[in-house]
Scaffold this motif. Structure first.
Motif, PDB file in Angstrom:
ATOM      1  N   PHE A 527       0.844  -1.187   0.000  1.00  0.00           N
ATOM      2  CA  PHE A 527       0.000   0.000   0.000  1.00  0.00           C
ATOM      3  C   PHE A 527       0.888   1.248   0.000  1.00  0.00           C
ATOM      4  O   PHE A 527       2.001   1.226   0.525  1.00  0.00           O
ATOM      5  CB  PHE A 527      -0.895   0.038   1.239  1.00  0.00           C
ATOM      6  CG  PHE A 527      -1.877  -1.098   1.335  1.00  0.00           C
ATOM      7  CD1 PHE A 527      -3.230  -0.890   1.113  1.00  0.00           C
ATOM      8  CD2 PHE A 527      -1.446  -2.391   1.666  1.00  0.00           C
ATOM      9  CE1 PHE A 527      -4.137  -1.938   1.209  1.00  0.00           C
ATOM     10  CE2 PHE A 527      -2.351  -3.434   1.774  1.00  0.00           C
ATOM     11  CZ  PHE A 527      -3.699  -3.208   1.532  1.00  0.00           C
ATOM     12  N   VAL A 528       0.366   2.345  -0.540  1.00  0.00           N
ATOM     13  CA  VAL A 528       1.098   3.612  -0.504  1.00  0.00           C
ATOM     14  C   VAL A 528       0.125   4.754  -0.193  1.00  0.00           C
ATOM     15  O   VAL A 528      -1.075   4.651  -0.415  1.00  0.00           O
ATOM     16  CB  VAL A 528       1.816   3.919  -1.846  1.00  0.00           C
ATOM     17  CG1 VAL A 528       2.846   2.854  -2.168  1.00  0.00           C
ATOM     18  CG2 VAL A 528       0.831   4.085  -2.982  1.00  0.00           C
ATOM     19  N   GLY A 529       0.688   5.849   0.329  1.00  0.00           N
ATOM     20  CA  GLY A 529      -0.090   7.076   0.466  1.00  0.00           C
ATOM     21  C   GLY A 529      -0.933   7.195   1.707  1.00  0.00           C
ATOM     22  O   GLY A 529      -1.884   7.982   1.726  1.00  0.00           O
ATOM     23  N   ARG A 540      -3.484   3.244  -0.380  1.00  0.00           N
ATOM     24  CA  ARG A 540      -4.110   2.523  -1.491  1.00  0.00           C
ATOM     25  C   ARG A 540      -3.224   1.346  -1.884  1.00  0.00           C
ATOM     26  O   ARG A 540      -2.006   1.472  -1.956  1.00  0.00           O
ATOM     27  CB  ARG A 540      -4.294   3.449  -2.682  1.00  0.00           C
ATOM     28  CG  ARG A 540      -5.178   4.659  -2.420  1.00  0.00           C
ATOM     29  CD  ARG A 540      -5.111   5.634  -3.594  1.00  0.00           C
ATOM     30  NE  ARG A 540      -3.793   6.261  -3.692  1.00  0.00           N
ATOM     31  CZ  ARG A 540      -3.344   6.869  -4.797  1.00  0.00           C
ATOM     32  NH1 ARG A 540      -4.091   6.892  -5.901  1.00  0.00           N
ATOM     33  NH2 ARG A 540      -2.153   7.440  -4.806  1.00  0.00           N
ATOM     34  N   GLN A 541      -3.862   0.210  -2.151  1.00  0.00           N
ATOM     35  CA  GLN A 541      -3.079  -0.969  -2.512  1.00  0.00           C
ATOM     36  C   GLN A 541      -2.596  -0.863  -3.962  1.00  0.00           C
ATOM     37  O   GLN A 541      -3.374  -0.652  -4.888  1.00  0.00           O
ATOM     38  CB  GLN A 541      -3.905  -2.243  -2.345  1.00  0.00           C
ATOM     39  CG  GLN A 541      -3.110  -3.510  -2.609  1.00  0.00           C
ATOM     40  CD  GLN A 541      -3.873  -4.772  -2.263  1.00  0.00           C
ATOM     41  OE1 GLN A 541      -4.626  -4.792  -1.287  1.00  0.00           O
ATOM     42  NE2 GLN A 541      -3.690  -5.816  -3.045  1.00  0.00           N
ATOM     43  N   LEU A 542      -1.276  -1.041  -4.141  1.00  0.00           N
ATOM     44  CA  LEU A 542      -0.686  -1.008  -5.477  1.00  0.00           C
ATOM     45  C   LEU A 542      -0.330  -2.397  -5.983  1.00  0.00           C
ATOM     46  O   LEU A 542      -0.530  -2.719  -7.147  1.00  0.00           O
ATOM     47  CB  LEU A 542       0.587  -0.151  -5.488  1.00  0.00           C
ATOM     48  CG  LEU A 542       0.473   1.359  -5.435  1.00  0.00           C
ATOM     49  CD1 LEU A 542       1.820   1.992  -5.760  1.00  0.00           C
ATOM     50  CD2 LEU A 542      -0.588   1.886  -6.389  1.00  0.00           C
ATOM     51  N   PHE A 543       0.240  -3.213  -5.116  1.00  0.00           N
ATOM     52  CA  PHE A 543       0.720  -4.528  -5.520  1.00  0.00           C
ATOM     53  C   PHE A 543       0.179  -5.589  -4.571  1.00  0.00           C
ATOM     54  O   PHE A 543       0.011  -5.334  -3.374  1.00  0.00           O
ATOM     55  CB  PHE A 543       2.249  -4.571  -5.528  1.00  0.00           C
ATOM     56  CG  PHE A 543       2.879  -3.628  -6.509  1.00  0.00           C
ATOM     57  CD1 PHE A 543       3.023  -3.980  -7.837  1.00  0.00           C
ATOM     58  CD2 PHE A 543       3.302  -2.367  -6.100  1.00  0.00           C
ATOM     59  CE1 PHE A 543       3.603  -3.102  -8.749  1.00  0.00           C
ATOM     60  CE2 PHE A 543       3.873  -1.479  -6.996  1.00  0.00           C
ATOM     61  CZ  PHE A 543       4.024  -1.849  -8.329  1.00  0.00           C
ATOM     62  N   ARG A 579      -1.012  12.473  -5.898  1.00  0.00           N
ATOM     63  CA  ARG A 579      -1.390  13.129  -7.158  1.00  0.00           C
ATOM     64  C   ARG A 579      -1.301  12.188  -8.365  1.00  0.00           C
ATOM     65  O   ARG A 579      -1.613  12.587  -9.482  1.00  0.00           O
ATOM     66  CB  ARG A 579      -0.553  14.379  -7.375  1.00  0.00           C
ATOM     67  CG  ARG A 579       0.887  14.177  -7.754  1.00  0.00           C
ATOM     68  CD  ARG A 579       1.572  15.526  -7.984  1.00  0.00           C
ATOM     69  NE  ARG A 579       3.000  15.397  -8.226  1.00  0.00           N
ATOM     70  CZ  ARG A 579       3.546  15.181  -9.430  1.00  0.00           C
ATOM     71  NH1 ARG A 579       2.761  15.049 -10.500  1.00  0.00           N
ATOM     72  NH2 ARG A 579       4.854  15.087  -9.567  1.00  0.00           N
ATOM     73  N   HIS A 580      -0.888  10.925  -8.158  1.00  0.00           N
ATOM     74  CA  HIS A 580      -0.839   9.955  -9.248  1.00  0.00           C
ATOM     75  C   HIS A 580      -1.882   8.867  -9.037  1.00  0.00           C
ATOM     76  O   HIS A 580      -2.130   8.433  -7.907  1.00  0.00           O
ATOM     77  CB  HIS A 580       0.543   9.305  -9.336  1.00  0.00           C
ATOM     78  CG  HIS A 580       1.604  10.183  -9.929  1.00  0.00           C
ATOM     79  ND1 HIS A 580       2.342  11.076  -9.180  1.00  0.00           N
ATOM     80  CD2 HIS A 580       2.038  10.315 -11.205  1.00  0.00           C
ATOM     81  CE1 HIS A 580       3.193  11.711  -9.961  1.00  0.00           C
ATOM     82  NE2 HIS A 580       3.038  11.263 -11.199  1.00  0.00           N
ATOM     83  N   GLU A 581      -2.479   8.414 -10.111  1.00  0.00           N
ATOM     84  CA  GLU A 581      -3.390   7.272 -10.054  1.00  0.00           C
ATOM     85  C   GLU A 581      -2.596   5.993  -9.796  1.00  0.00           C
ATOM     86  O   GLU A 581      -1.399   5.905 -10.109  1.00  0.00           O
ATOM     87  CB  GLU A 581      -4.175   7.145 -11.364  1.00  0.00           C
ATOM     88  CG  GLU A 581      -5.075   8.324 -11.670  1.00  0.00           C
ATOM     89  CD  GLU A 581      -6.224   8.446 -10.680  1.00  0.00           C
ATOM     90  OE1 GLU A 581      -6.647   7.391 -10.144  1.00  0.00           O
ATOM     91  OE2 GLU A 581      -6.682   9.574 -10.434  1.00  0.00           O
ATOM     92  N   GLU A 582      -3.315   4.978  -9.273  1.00  0.00           N
ATOM     93  CA  GLU A 582      -2.645   3.712  -8.967  1.00  0.00           C
ATOM     94  C   GLU A 582      -1.965   3.120 -10.197  1.00  0.00           C
ATOM     95  O   GLU A 582      -0.824   2.656 -10.124  1.00  0.00           O
ATOM     96  CB  GLU A 582      -3.652   2.693  -8.398  1.00  0.00           C
ATOM     97  CG  GLU A 582      -4.104   2.964  -6.993  1.00  0.00           C
ATOM     98  CD  GLU A 582      -5.395   3.768  -6.947  1.00  0.00           C
ATOM     99  OE1 GLU A 582      -5.635   4.547  -7.894  1.00  0.00           O
ATOM    100  OE2 GLU A 582      -6.154   3.610  -5.978  1.00  0.00           O
ATOM    101  N   MET A 588       5.049   3.062 -13.387  1.00  0.00           N
ATOM    102  CA  MET A 588       6.314   3.726 -13.089  1.00  0.00           C
ATOM    103  C   MET A 588       7.265   2.765 -12.369  1.00  0.00           C
ATOM    104  O   MET A 588       8.463   2.679 -12.685  1.00  0.00           O
ATOM    105  CB  MET A 588       6.024   4.950 -12.220  1.00  0.00           C
ATOM    106  CG  MET A 588       7.151   5.943 -12.090  1.00  0.00           C
ATOM    107  SD  MET A 588       6.648   7.294 -10.970  1.00  0.00           S
ATOM    108  CE  MET A 588       5.086   7.786 -11.709  1.00  0.00           C
ATOM    109  N   THR A 589       6.738   2.032 -11.409  1.00  0.00           N
ATOM    110  CA  THR A 589       7.562   1.103 -10.634  1.00  0.00           C
ATOM    111  C   THR A 589       8.040  -0.054 -11.496  1.00  0.00           C
ATOM    112  O   THR A 589       9.227  -0.432 -11.460  1.00  0.00           O
ATOM    113  CB  THR A 589       6.768   0.572  -9.428  1.00  0.00           C
ATOM    114  OG1 THR A 589       6.347   1.669  -8.615  1.00  0.00           O
ATOM    115  CG2 THR A 589       7.598  -0.382  -8.598  1.00  0.00           C
ATOM    116  N   GLU A 590       7.148  -0.633 -12.274  1.00  0.00           N
ATOM    117  CA  GLU A 590       7.514  -1.768 -13.116  1.00  0.00           C
ATOM    118  C   GLU A 590       8.528  -1.349 -14.182  1.00  0.00           C
ATOM    119  O   GLU A 590       9.445  -2.110 -14.499  1.00  0.00           O
ATOM    120  CB  GLU A 590       6.266  -2.371 -13.746  1.00  0.00           C
ATOM    121  CG  GLU A 590       5.376  -3.069 -12.726  1.00  0.00           C
ATOM    122  CD  GLU A 590       4.101  -3.628 -13.337  1.00  0.00           C
ATOM    123  OE1 GLU A 590       3.732  -3.184 -14.455  1.00  0.00           O
ATOM    124  OE2 GLU A 590       3.463  -4.492 -12.694  1.00  0.00           O
TER     125      GLU A 590
END
Length: 599
Positions: A527-529, A540-543, A579-582, A588-590
């Motif tokens: 999760f981030v943010g 919010r969960q990203l991965f 300010r970025h969508e999931e 970006m990370t991948e």
């Protein structure tokens, strides 16, 4: 009712020692409440009355008040015997948590209001841990200590020695008010609005001595924030008291003549981040001298009306959802006997009027390192304790440092570190050197200084991973490869109970099991943010299902490198991910991982 009323046999069979001890505790509890068997009329109550649904835990409490279960605990100790299922629950009222199937022993959680301890108390806890436990102390996310892996035979000695050094474990688990948290620099912080430590101690005295507070529908967290530099995440609690400074209401304002200039508490209600809920401003403020009365009145309303038929809905937030804030406040006023002061943070303080805003310096990790106190010539020194694990020898070393260079006092933080206060200017450098000589440090990187991890599966049956071990692996990996210029909070929790509050971290890690072929590996959802206080938001969960170790470490590294590369000047990680969508953050990370040959 006396001991001679306890039968030696029932139905022709002789009672066991445990059964006799159970009846002894039951009779003693009933007697203590001024009840005799003659008070009970045969057939009392209408036969047609429908029984209210209650949880199994409520039935266990009804069968024998957990505070009356000490004879059972002592009987188990004599046989060095594991507790029965019902007693696993009851013994939590003495702060004892059975660790099976992970370990055949207990964890003991203390009650340390505000996290303030003396050097003598820390030294004795270290001795206890060496004598009958695991050889270390664990600092928790509630300004508290835990002692781990105590055999049943040693529990009477444990409880006695804790009480003998002036500490408590009574009511520290299960359906009780948990340790009251407050700013660890209360009373010494140059920027605080009010010293909340006397209020926390007053509240603890009332609760510890009030039987009504030992039978809540479920756990209950209370926190006081006096506005100092070291925060306490008060909006993650059932009740959070947040200090604010207000101007007097001008003529024509609805509070004119009622609202005098000074410091008040905003009363925040309903926080439980494991359920994705922050405490919200209730629309009420109170003066510091009223705070303990307000908190206890609200707690009494919860005791009487909280959900006892569904453990999943037994927290304060669900009573508020059912009733609404106004009904809850009216019920509180009935308990108090006076009206609460309504204050709408937006309508009553439009455009900032009435609210005094005092800027505080932006200090990374104010809970670590040396900082000047409000008392001239004195300093506090925040000591970094890796994920809260403090070996007994180091605990004794810190106790000696607090005595030689400070006032013999230590303070625990919700960041699983500790603070040594009241160090004179002329002794500060020597105190720093002594901390380093003890094998600890007062310095930490922007990542290392704000990582928090729950107990994990080394000692907790609910956890799916080794949270503390993986946390340290991660920060070591990151520190070797990058240097951040702003703190990043990483919260690592082992199960959905979220003791380390993964939802409020800049990066939150929630443990899970990950299938890789035929193997089931330890891993995390990422999760981030997340944030709290002025930065309140849920992560919010990203991965999903990232394997712990190399896979997780490289993913977090790629995420932070992407942030450092693409952020705007001076932008914090929290603002960047907000300010970025999931999908953009994942891409970006991948991409960063692929570019670095990591994918």
């Amino acid at each position: 009712m006396s001991a001679n009323l306890i039968p030696e046999e029932v139905g022709g069979e002789r009672l066991t020692g445990e059964q006799s001890a159970y009846l002894e505790g039951l009779f003693a509890g009933v007697k203590n409440r001024g009840v005799s068997f003659g008070d009970v009329e045969p057939g009392a109550g209408p036969a047609s009355e429908k029984k209210k649904k209650v949880t199994p835990e409520e039935k266990i409490k009804a069968d024998l008040n957990p505070l009356d279960a000490l004879p059972l605990l002592r009987a188990d100790a004599r046989e060095n015997r594991a507790p029965e299922k019902e007693n696993v629950f009851r013994y939590k009222w003495n702060g004892l948590f059975w660790l099976a199937p992970v370990h055949e022993g207990y964890m003991c959680r203390l009650r340390i209001p505000g996290g303030v301890v003396t050097s003598e108390q820390v030294r004795e806890l270290a001795n206890i841990s060496d004598d009958i436990a695991s050889g270390y102390l664990q600092i928790t996310t509630r300004n508290n200590f835990q002692v781990r892996v105590v055999q049943p035979k040693d529990t009477p000695e444990l409880l006695r020695r804790i009480q003998d050094c002036g500490l408590q474990s009574r009511g520290s688990g299960a359906d009780n008010l948990r340790n009251f948290t407050s700013n660890p620099t209360a009373g010494i912080d140059a920027h605080e609005l009010v010293d909340v430590l006397p209020l926390v101690r007053d509240l603890a005295h009332e609760v510890i001595n009030g039987l009504e507070f030992y039978d809540l529908p479920r756990k209950y967290n209370i926190s006081f924030d006096g506005g100092g530099m070291v925060g306490v995440a008060e909006d993650t609690n059932d009740i959070g008291m947040r200090a604010v400074e207000l101007e007097a209401a001008p003529e024509g304002h609805r509070l004119h003549g009622k609202l005098e200039a000074g410091v008040y508490f905003q009363v925040l209600l309903g926080g439980v981040t494991g359920h994705e809920e922050f405490a919200e401003h209730s629309g009420v403020i109170c003066r510091p001298e009223e705070a303990v009365d307000v908190v206890t009145a609200m707690t009494r309303v919860y005791v009487e009306h909280g959900n006892r038929g569904n453990r999943g809905k037994a927290r304060l937030v669900y009573l508020l959802k059912d009733w609404g804030f106004e009904k809850f406040l009216e019920a509180t006023e009935e308990k108090l006997g006076w009206d609460l002061m309504r204050f709408d943070a937006e309508a009553d303080a439009a455009d900032g009027a009435l609210v005094v805003v005092r800027e505080k310096p932006a200090v990374p990790h104010p809970h670590l390192g040396a900082h000047a106190q409000r008392q001239e010539g004195l300093n506090y020194l925040g000591v970094y304790v890796p994920v809260g694990i403090l070996p007994s020898e180091q605990a004794r070393g810190l106790a000696a440092i607090a005595e030689e260079y400070g006032s013999g006092e230590l303070r625990l933080t919700i960041w699983q570190n500790l603070i040594i206060p009241n160090i004179p200017d002329e002794k500060l450098e020597a105190a720093k050197a002594a901390v380093l000589e003890a094998g600890l440090d007062f310095r930490a990187s922007m990542v290392r200084g704000a990582v928090a991890a729950c107990t994990g599966n080394r000692y907790c049956k609910y956890a799916s991973s080794d949270t503390k071990g993986h946390s340290m692996e991660l920060v070591d990996f990151l520190d070797e490869r990058m240097a951040l210029d702003d703190p990043i909070n990483i919260h690592v929790t082992g199960c959905p109970h979220s003791c380390a509050q993964h939802y409020i971290g800049d990066i939150g890690l929630l443990a899970c099991k990950v299938k890789r072929g035929e193997e089931s590996l330890e891993g995390y959802h990422v999760f981030v943010g997340g944030g709290f206080g002025a930065n309140k938001r849920l992560g919010r969960q990203l991965f999903k299902s990232v394997v712990a170790g190399e896979e997780l470490n490289r993913l977090v590294l790629a995420m932070l490198e992407g942030f450092m590369e693409k952020r705007e000047e001076g932008e914090r990680f929290l603002d960047f991910v907000t300010r970025h969508e999931e999908a953009a953050l994942v891409e970006m990370t991948e991409a960063r991982m692929a570019a670095g040959g990591i994918a």
